[in-house]
Write a protein that holds these residues in place. Structure first.
Motif, short mmCIF file in Angstrom:
data_model
loop_
_atom_site.label_atom_id
_atom_site.label_comp_id
_atom_site.label_asym_id
_atom_site.label_seq_id
_atom_site.Cartn_x
_atom_site.Cartn_y
_atom_site.Cartn_z
N TRP A 126 72.25 17.18 67.34
CA TRP A 126 71.92 16.37 66.45
C TRP A 126 70.63 16.55 64.93
O TRP A 126 70.55 16.04 63.96
N GLU A 127 69.65 16.42 66.13
CA GLU A 127 68.03 16.50 65.03
C GLU A 127 68.15 17.61 64.87
O GLU A 127 67.28 17.57 64.13
N THR A 128 67.63 18.56 65.28
CA THR A 128 67.91 19.90 64.76
C THR A 128 68.58 20.37 63.89
O THR A 128 68.60 21.00 62.05
N LEU A 129 70.31 19.96 63.09
CA LEU A 129 71.63 19.82 62.41
C LEU A 129 70.47 18.56 61.32
O LEU A 129 70.61 19.38 60.32
N VAL A 130 69.81 18.06 61.73
CA VAL A 130 69.79 16.87 60.70
C VAL A 130 68.22 17.01 59.96
O VAL A 130 68.16 17.72 59.05
N ASN A 131 67.43 17.96 60.95
CA ASN A 131 66.17 19.05 60.34
C ASN A 131 67.13 20.04 59.64
O ASN A 131 65.69 19.94 58.45
N ALA A 132 68.06 20.43 59.84
CA ALA A 132 68.14 21.54 59.04
C ALA A 132 68.70 21.35 57.37
O ALA A 132 67.81 21.65 56.20
N ALA A 133 69.50 20.22 57.61
CA ALA A 133 70.24 19.38 56.25
C ALA A 133 68.86 18.82 55.46
O ALA A 133 68.17 18.93 54.43
N ILE A 134 67.68 18.27 55.50
CA ILE A 134 66.28 17.61 55.54
C ILE A 134 65.49 18.94 54.70
O ILE A 134 65.62 18.68 53.45
N GLN A 135 65.86 20.09 55.62
CA GLN A 135 65.30 21.07 54.73
C GLN A 135 65.89 21.80 53.54
O GLN A 135 65.30 22.35 51.88
N ARG A 136 66.55 21.80 53.88
CA ARG A 136 67.83 22.50 52.61
C ARG A 136 67.89 20.86 51.02
O ARG A 136 67.85 21.77 49.81
N GLU A 137 67.75 20.27 51.57
CA GLU A 137 67.69 18.66 50.40
C GLU A 137 66.38 19.36 49.71
O GLU A 137 65.80 19.28 48.02
N TRP A 138 64.96 20.01 50.07
CA TRP A 138 63.64 19.91 49.75
C TRP A 138 64.34 20.58 49.10
O TRP A 138 63.59 21.01 47.48
N THR A 139 64.74 21.79 48.82
CA THR A 139 65.12 23.37 48.51
C THR A 139 65.81 22.75 47.20
O THR A 139 65.00 23.47 45.94
N MET A 140 66.22 21.79 47.08
CA MET A 140 67.44 21.36 46.32
C MET A 140 66.42 20.96 45.07
O MET A 140 66.39 20.48 44.30
N SER A 141 65.67 20.28 46.19
CA SER A 141 64.44 19.33 45.39
C SER A 141 63.54 20.73 44.29
O SER A 141 63.28 19.56 43.44
N LEU A 142 62.78 20.99 44.49
CA LEU A 142 62.27 22.15 44.53
C LEU A 142 62.60 22.50 43.43
O LEU A 142 62.07 23.31 42.22
N GLY A 143 63.52 23.29 43.31
CA GLY A 143 64.73 24.43 42.55
C GLY A 143 65.13 23.30 41.31
O GLY A 143 65.47 23.67 40.55
N GLN A 144 65.86 22.05 41.54
CA GLN A 144 66.53 21.78 41.05
C GLN A 144 66.41 20.01 40.03
O GLN A 144 66.18 19.18 38.89
N ARG A 145 66.23 19.47 41.09
CA ARG A 145 65.50 18.02 40.55
C ARG A 145 63.21 18.42 39.45
O ARG A 145 62.90 18.84 38.92
N THR A 146 63.96 16.60 38.68
CA THR A 146 62.40 16.68 37.85
C THR A 146 61.43 16.32 38.77
O THR A 146 61.60 16.05 39.81
N ALA A 147 60.42 16.17 37.99
CA ALA A 147 58.46 15.37 38.78
C ALA A 147 59.63 14.39 39.57
O ALA A 147 59.20 14.29 40.99
N LEU A 148 60.06 13.36 38.33
CA LEU A 148 59.66 12.46 38.99
C LEU A 148 61.20 12.32 39.99
O LEU A 148 61.00 11.22 41.01
N GLU A 149 61.85 12.57 39.99
CA GLU A 149 62.83 12.33 41.13
C GLU A 149 62.80 13.46 41.83
O GLU A 149 62.93 12.81 43.33
N ARG A 150 62.22 14.61 42.37
CA ARG A 150 61.06 14.58 43.30
C ARG A 150 60.43 13.59 43.94
O ARG A 150 60.48 14.16 45.66
N ILE A 151 59.64 13.16 43.86
CA ILE A 151 58.58 12.17 43.86
C ILE A 151 59.54 10.53 44.64
O ILE A 151 59.26 10.86 45.82
N ALA A 152 60.62 10.72 43.74
CA ALA A 152 60.61 9.70 44.50
C ALA A 152 61.80 9.70 45.09
O ALA A 152 62.65 9.12 46.31
N HIS A 153 62.23 11.14 45.48
CA HIS A 153 63.26 11.62 46.22
C HIS A 153 63.11 11.70 47.44
O HIS A 153 63.08 11.47 48.76
#
Length: 251
Positions: A126-153
């Motif tokens: 579970w720990e490994t899978l959650v870490n992978a999910a966090i990595q996907r979310e970071w990729t989403m931030s870099l690709g799609q979120r605005t600066a304010l959304e990235r920092i807030a997220h």
């Protein structure tokens, strides 16, 4: 050790024997590092899996000219690179942000756990899978979120991870990250990070005082960052969360 067990028990209810095994393993082979040094460098041969007992660290990649990308932050109770044994050499570096205490977990420890302690194995998966999910979310931030959304997220994520590990105090938590750290993690310039933090402060979404972060209204900060906590998988059957945490995470 308490942070690790608290986190693993989000996923699986561990037995007293499981607790004892984890306690014993995390009391041996402890090393201490100062702030802003490498625990392991890219290109080195991995020998052990590192568990962060105390302090903050990060995983990063760096160009020869000094440009750096932080790809994850490690907090107390986090395990770095669960499957690193299969690598011939490290393809990234792990560096400290604050002074850090680390436990080196050997291949023999994981072989022992795999042979007779399935609930710990499940928690580690579970720990490994959650870490992978966090990595996907970071990729989403870099690709799609605005600066304010990235920092807030990112602030929401760190806040909830610390809270789940029992490391918050009311609205406040330790926050040793510099604006340079935030820039390296979010793909923004330090100037842009500074401006964005000022916006969040002005809106009453955060209070930054030295190395302390306060979040007066987590729900508002989550909305600002387009933050959905589902990727942290806090709702699993083994979780040990108080009602306030669940309510705040659900928004």
């Amino acid at each position: 050790m308490a942070s690790l067990i608290r986190k693993l028990e989000q996923f699986v209810r561990l037995s007293p024997t499981d607790h004892a095994i984890l306690s014993r393993a995390t009391s041996e082979r402890v090393r201490h590092f100062g702030a802003r040094v490498d625990i392991v460098r890219e290109g080195e041969k991995p020998r052990d899996i590192h568990l962060i007992l105390s302090g903050w660290a990060c995983r990063y990649k760096q160009f020869e000219d000094g440009r750096r990308q932080v790809v994850s932050f490690f907090l107390p109770g986090d395990i770095c690179d669960m499957n690193v044994f299969i690598l011939r050499e490290m393809d990234h570096s792990i560096g400290t942000i604050t002074p850090v205490s680390v436990v080196d977990l050997s291949r023999e420890f994981f072989d022992h756990v795999a042979a007779g302690h399935p609930r710990i194995v499940t928690a580690f998966w579970w720990e490994t899978l959650v870490n992978a999910a966090i990595q996907r979310e970071w990729t989403m931030s870099l690709g799609q979120r605005t600066a304010l959304e990235r920092i807030a997220h990112l602030l929401c994520e760190i806040w909830l991870r610390l809270r789940l590990a029992g490391l918050t105090r009311g609205e406040s938590c330790d926050f040793p990250l510099t604006q340079a750290d935030l820039a390296d993690a979010t793909g923004l310039s330090k100037v842009h990070v500074n401006r964005t933090l000022q916006e969040l402060r002005a809106a009453g979404l955060i209070v930054l005082n030295g190395k302390t972060l306060a979040v007066p209204d987590l729900d508002r900060l989550m909305r600002a960052g387009l933050f959905n906590p589902n990727y942290l998988h806090m709702e699993h059957e083994g979780r040990q969360l108080d009602a306030e945490t669940i309510e705040a995470a659900a928004g």
